[in-house]
Design a protein around this motif. Sequence first.
Motif, PDB file in Angstrom:
ATOM      1  N   SER A   1       0.851  -1.195   0.000  1.00 55.44           N
ATOM      2  CA  SER A   1       0.000   0.000   0.000  1.00 55.44           C
ATOM      3  C   SER A   1       0.883   1.241   0.000  1.00 55.44           C
ATOM      4  O   SER A   1       2.052   1.180   0.368  1.00 55.44           O
ATOM      5  N   PHE A   2       0.307   2.371  -0.433  1.00 59.24           N
ATOM      6  CA  PHE A   2       1.021   3.647  -0.388  1.00 59.24           C
ATOM      7  C   PHE A   2       0.478   4.552   0.720  1.00 59.24           C
ATOM      8  O   PHE A   2       0.880   5.706   0.831  1.00 59.24           O
ATOM      9  N   ASP A   3      -0.448   4.034   1.492  1.00 58.08           N
ATOM     10  CA  ASP A   3      -1.111   4.882   2.481  1.00 58.08           C
ATOM     11  C   ASP A   3      -0.186   5.235   3.651  1.00 58.08           C
ATOM     12  O   ASP A   3       0.654   4.437   4.056  1.00 58.08           O
TER      13      ASP A   3
ATOM     14  N   VAL B   1      -1.976  13.146  -8.227  1.00 56.57           N
ATOM     15  CA  VAL B   1      -1.640  13.734  -6.931  1.00 56.57           C
ATOM     16  C   VAL B   1      -2.935  14.063  -6.208  1.00 56.57           C
ATOM     17  O   VAL B   1      -3.819  14.686  -6.762  1.00 56.57           O
ATOM     18  N   SER B   2      -3.055  13.582  -4.983  1.00 58.90           N
ATOM     19  CA  SER B   2      -4.283  13.849  -4.240  1.00 58.90           C
ATOM     20  C   SER B   2      -3.934  14.591  -2.962  1.00 58.90           C
ATOM     21  O   SER B   2      -2.769  14.851  -2.669  1.00 58.90           O
ATOM     22  N   GLU B   3      -4.921  14.916  -2.205  1.00 55.76           N
ATOM     23  CA  GLU B   3      -4.698  15.585  -0.920  1.00 55.76           C
ATOM     24  C   GLU B   3      -3.921  14.681   0.031  1.00 55.76           C
ATOM     25  O   GLU B   3      -3.098  15.115   0.805  1.00 55.76           O
ATOM     26  N   LYS B   4      -4.243  13.371  -0.047  1.00 54.36           N
ATOM     27  CA  LYS B   4      -3.623  12.410   0.867  1.00 54.36           C
ATOM     28  C   LYS B   4      -2.227  12.034   0.394  1.00 54.36           C
ATOM     29  O   LYS B   4      -2.062  11.609  -0.744  1.00 54.36           O
ATOM     30  N   PRO B   5      -1.208  12.174   1.240  1.00 54.09           N
ATOM     31  CA  PRO B   5       0.134  11.767   0.821  1.00 54.09           C
ATOM     32  C   PRO B   5       0.181  10.267   0.506  1.00 54.09           C
ATOM     33  O   PRO B   5      -0.523   9.471   1.137  1.00 54.09           O
ATOM     34  N   GLN B   6       1.027   9.918  -0.437  1.00 54.33           N
ATOM     35  CA  GLN B   6       1.205   8.524  -0.816  1.00 54.33           C
ATOM     36  C   GLN B   6       2.707   8.218  -0.761  1.00 54.33           C
ATOM     37  O   GLN B   6       3.512   8.984  -1.288  1.00 54.33           O
ATOM     38  N   ILE B   7       3.038   7.108  -0.119  1.00 55.04           N
ATOM     39  CA  ILE B   7       4.455   6.742   0.042  1.00 55.04           C
ATOM     40  C   ILE B   7       4.701   5.376  -0.588  1.00 55.04           C
ATOM     41  O   ILE B   7       4.040   4.394  -0.227  1.00 55.04           O
TER      42      ILE B   7
END
Length: 235
Positions: A148-150, A182-188
């Motif tokens: 996951s990137f969450d 690109v969203s508001e939520k960071p993705q890693i």
Amino acid sequence: MRKKNKFLTFSYDDGVTQDKRIVKIFNKYHLKASFNINSELLGRPGYLRRETMWIGHNKVEPREVSELYRGHEIAAHTLTHPHLPELSDEEVIRQVEQDRINLERLAGQPVYGLAYPGGGPTHDERVVKLIREHTGIRYGRTTISSYSFDVQDDLLQFRPTISHREFDRMMELGERFIKQAVSEKPQIYYIWGHSYEFDYYDSWDLFEEFCKMMSGREDIYYGTSQEILLHRGEL
Ligand SMILES: [Zn+2]
């Protein structure tokens, strides 16, 4: 300037001499990694047996550490790579905190990170609590893939996205990460492993292709674990 909300990072364990080759690849593509080191094992020669193959498992020399990993993060991996859940409270703290202090001295930079040593259950609640309350460690990377990137809340039990050993799935996730808006939520996207595994799987070239694919993208921030996990909000 708008902040980047997609983050890519790598995390490599054990401080083996194959790190010299992977650092060159990361530097070529301007990627950043964290290198997790057992300070009391530095300079030791060794081999690992993998089925029918012998793989070099030689540790880098202490005097090479600061130059070799320049521009990347150096993080703790305990003094001697024990299985932490089996140790006394005092020994867990010593293995982690003394490694952290030794590495700060060698690296000439603050050390806040840890990668738990070993496979299987590398840590438990007691170990995490000891590290939280008695060491300078602020994030601990486990060996459990999240796929996951969450963003995760518990930084002392951080789960990487995937190991490079799962090469095909790592590529698929990479393609998905690149396409993702690109969203508001960071993705890693967080990848971990050991650089000697590239010898074993004969996958240096494949891995370099992956690095090339992921590199140079305007919407991705390339940083170390420390930068991304601890300072993401300010980047
Ligand atoms: Zn290790």
